[in-house]
Motif scaffolding. Structure first.
Motif, short mmCIF file in Angstrom:
data_model
loop_
_atom_site.label_atom_id
_atom_site.label_comp_id
_atom_site.label_asym_id
_atom_site.label_seq_id
_atom_site.Cartn_x
_atom_site.Cartn_y
_atom_site.Cartn_z
N ALA A 80 0.84 -1.20 0.00
CA ALA A 80 0.00 0.00 0.00
C ALA A 80 0.87 1.25 0.00
N LEU A 81 1.85 1.30 0.87
CA LEU A 81 2.73 2.46 0.96
C LEU A 81 3.56 2.64 -0.30
N LEU A 82 4.07 1.55 -0.84
CA LEU A 82 4.84 1.61 -2.09
C LEU A 82 3.97 2.13 -3.23
N SER A 83 2.78 1.60 -3.33
CA SER A 83 1.86 2.00 -4.40
C SER A 83 1.47 3.48 -4.28
N LEU A 84 1.19 3.93 -3.07
CA LEU A 84 0.82 5.34 -2.88
C LEU A 84 2.00 6.28 -3.11
N THR A 85 3.19 5.82 -2.82
CA THR A 85 4.38 6.61 -3.13
C THR A 85 4.55 6.75 -4.65
N LEU A 86 4.39 5.65 -5.36
CA LEU A 86 4.48 5.70 -6.83
C LEU A 86 3.39 6.60 -7.41
N PHE A 87 2.20 6.54 -6.83
CA PHE A 87 1.11 7.43 -7.25
C PHE A 87 1.54 8.89 -7.17
N ALA A 88 2.08 9.28 -6.02
CA ALA A 88 2.48 10.68 -5.83
C ALA A 88 3.59 11.07 -6.81
N LEU A 89 4.55 10.19 -7.01
CA LEU A 89 5.63 10.48 -7.95
C LEU A 89 5.11 10.61 -9.38
N LEU A 90 4.22 9.73 -9.77
CA LEU A 90 3.67 9.78 -11.13
C LEU A 90 2.86 11.05 -11.37
N LEU A 91 2.13 11.48 -10.35
CA LEU A 91 1.30 12.68 -10.52
C LEU A 91 2.16 13.92 -10.73
N THR A 92 3.39 13.90 -10.26
CA THR A 92 4.27 15.05 -10.49
C THR A 92 4.76 15.12 -11.93
N ARG A 93 4.55 14.08 -12.71
CA ARG A 93 4.98 14.05 -14.11
C ARG A 93 4.01 14.80 -15.03
N ILE A 94 2.85 15.14 -14.52
CA ILE A 94 1.84 15.84 -15.32
C ILE A 94 2.36 17.22 -15.70
N GLU A 95 2.26 17.54 -16.97
CA GLU A 95 2.63 18.88 -17.46
C GLU A 95 1.48 19.83 -17.20
N ALA A 96 1.64 20.68 -16.20
CA ALA A 96 0.61 21.66 -15.86
C ALA A 96 1.29 22.83 -15.15
N THR A 97 0.73 24.01 -15.34
CA THR A 97 1.28 25.19 -14.70
C THR A 97 1.00 25.18 -13.21
N TYR A 98 -0.17 24.70 -12.83
CA TYR A 98 -0.58 24.70 -11.42
C TYR A 98 -0.93 23.29 -10.96
#
Length: 110
Positions: free
Chosen positions: A37-55
């Motif tokens: 669970a912790l590994l998966s949620l960590t990967l989730f957070a890291l992946l979400l930072t890959r989104i190209e967005a200004t905000y």
């Protein structure tokens, strides 16, 4: 186009991480479910930072629509429960809302 891949993968890892906690706390499974669970949620957070967005807030809001689609897919595929008509109506409304948030800045001007 790569953003959609990041959104999808982030949703998959977020749902999997939360599901692992669900299995531990709600289904009485072993506490060993916490580690994936912790590994998966960590990967989730890291992946979400890959989104190209200004905000970040706008990226997270748009992601919400993808998350809801993926959640209903998880319900059907992993939990083997048939989504209700109300689930599909909710998905459509959320995707519409996420689309407005995601594409709105293109139509808003400076």
């Amino acid at each position: 186009m790569l953003n959609y891949l990041w959104f999808f993968l982030a949703a998959l890892f977020e749902i999997a991480g939360c599901y692992a906690f669900w299995m531990w706390l709600r289904q009485g499974k072993s506490a060993w479910w916490i580690a994936p669970a912790l590994l998966s949620l960590t990967l989730f957070a890291l992946l979400l930072t890959r989104i190209e967005a200004t905000y970040a807030g706008r990226a997270y809001a748009a992601y919400g629509g993808i998350y809801i689609v993926a959640s209903i897919g998880w319900l059907a595929v992993i939990e083997r429960a048939r989504p209700l008509a109300s689930d599909w109506i909710g998905v459509a409304l959320c995707v519409l809302g996420a689309g407005v948030i995601l594409f709105g800045p293109r139509f808003s001007g400076p």
